[in-house]
Design a protein around this motif. Structure first.
Motif, mmCIF file in Angstrom:
data_model
loop_
_atom_site.group_PDB
_atom_site.id
_atom_site.type_symbol
_atom_site.label_atom_id
_atom_site.label_comp_id
_atom_site.label_asym_id
_atom_site.label_seq_id
_atom_site.Cartn_x
_atom_site.Cartn_y
_atom_site.Cartn_z
ATOM 1 N N ALA A 168 0.831 -1.106 0.050
ATOM 2 C CA ALA A 168 -0.022 0.020 -0.208
ATOM 3 C C ALA A 168 0.947 1.193 0.013
ATOM 4 O O ALA A 168 0.773 2.274 -0.625
ATOM 5 N N ILE A 169 1.991 1.144 0.790
ATOM 6 C CA ILE A 169 2.843 2.328 0.665
ATOM 7 C C ILE A 169 3.511 2.540 -0.456
ATOM 8 O O ILE A 169 3.503 3.890 -1.084
ATOM 9 N N GLY B 66 2.677 5.339 -6.536
ATOM 10 C CA GLY B 66 2.581 4.918 -7.713
ATOM 11 C C GLY B 66 3.410 4.091 -8.489
ATOM 12 O O GLY B 66 4.172 4.147 -9.668
ATOM 13 N N LYS B 67 4.210 3.350 -7.403
ATOM 14 C CA LYS B 67 5.424 2.600 -7.775
ATOM 15 C C LYS B 67 4.836 1.025 -7.546
ATOM 16 O O LYS B 67 3.893 0.837 -6.918
ATOM 17 N N LYS B 68 5.741 0.126 -8.181
ATOM 18 C CA LYS B 68 5.536 -1.277 -8.117
ATOM 19 C C LYS B 68 6.562 -1.804 -6.976
ATOM 20 O O LYS B 68 7.672 -1.602 -7.142
ATOM 21 N N MET B 69 5.943 -2.666 -6.257
ATOM 22 C CA MET B 69 7.074 -3.329 -5.038
ATOM 23 C C MET B 69 7.813 -4.093 -5.818
ATOM 24 O O MET B 69 7.748 -4.774 -6.817
ATOM 25 N N PRO B 70 9.310 -4.000 -5.499
ATOM 26 C CA PRO B 70 10.326 -4.548 -6.027
ATOM 27 C C PRO B 70 10.507 -5.893 -5.601
ATOM 28 O O PRO B 70 9.864 -6.422 -4.455
ATOM 29 N N GLY B 71 11.041 -7.209 -6.371
ATOM 30 C CA GLY B 71 11.421 -8.269 -6.112
ATOM 31 C C GLY B 71 10.279 -9.445 -6.064
ATOM 32 O O GLY B 71 9.412 -9.022 -6.729
ATOM 33 N N VAL B 72 10.400 -10.366 -5.209
ATOM 34 C CA VAL B 72 9.499 -11.521 -5.248
ATOM 35 C C VAL B 72 8.019 -11.042 -4.816
ATOM 36 O O VAL B 72 7.096 -11.407 -5.123
ATOM 37 N N LEU B 73 8.120 -9.842 -3.687
ATOM 38 C CA LEU B 73 6.811 -9.568 -3.270
ATOM 39 C C LEU B 73 6.206 -8.874 -4.148
ATOM 40 O O LEU B 73 4.773 -8.793 -4.308
ATOM 41 N N GLY B 74 6.730 -8.192 -5.256
ATOM 42 C CA GLY B 74 6.147 -7.413 -6.061
ATOM 43 C C GLY B 74 5.283 -8.348 -7.059
ATOM 44 O O GLY B 74 4.168 -7.770 -7.600
ATOM 45 N N ARG B 75 5.837 -9.319 -7.283
ATOM 46 C CA ARG B 75 5.211 -10.368 -8.285
ATOM 47 C C ARG B 75 4.077 -11.090 -7.643
ATOM 48 O O ARG B 75 3.142 -11.548 -8.211
#
Length: 104
Positions: A87-88, A93-102
């Motif tokens: 949510a942060i 307006g960004k996508k979460m990086p790494g495995v958690l983003g996927r």
């Protein structure tokens, strides 16, 4: 327009909620009757019964009391942390990086 407004309301509530719960006393939800439908209608405790009370005690570092209300709190609360982080990132307006983003 409505979709954007709903998005921002959802994300802001997700970000602010843990802080509001942290400022409430740990025993804030301990009093009162249960509002669980399975408890009210069938007089049967479901797996989520006591999870709100357990979460409040967990975030106030009262782990024994949290364990006594619902043992699943030790699985559920750590699973909420990546959703809070997502949510942060979303509000920026960004996508979460790494495995958690996927995964999220």
């Amino acid at each position: 327009m409505i979709k954007t407004t709903v998005f921002y309301i959802r994300v802001i509530i997700t970000i602010i909620s843990p802080f509001i719960l942290l400022f409430l006393p740990a025993n804030y939800f301990d009093q009162g009757d249960s509002i669980c439908l399975s408890k009210m209608l069938l007089n049967y405790q479901c797996y989520a019964c006591g999870l709100t009370k357990a979460t409040m005690h967990f975030i106030h570092f009262e782990f024994e009391k949290a364990w006594s209300y619902n043992k699943l709190v030790f699985i559920v609360v750590p699973m909420l942390v990546p959703l809070w982080a997502k949510a942060i990132y979303e509000i920026q307006g960004k996508k979460m990086p790494g495995v958690l983003g996927r995964l999220t």
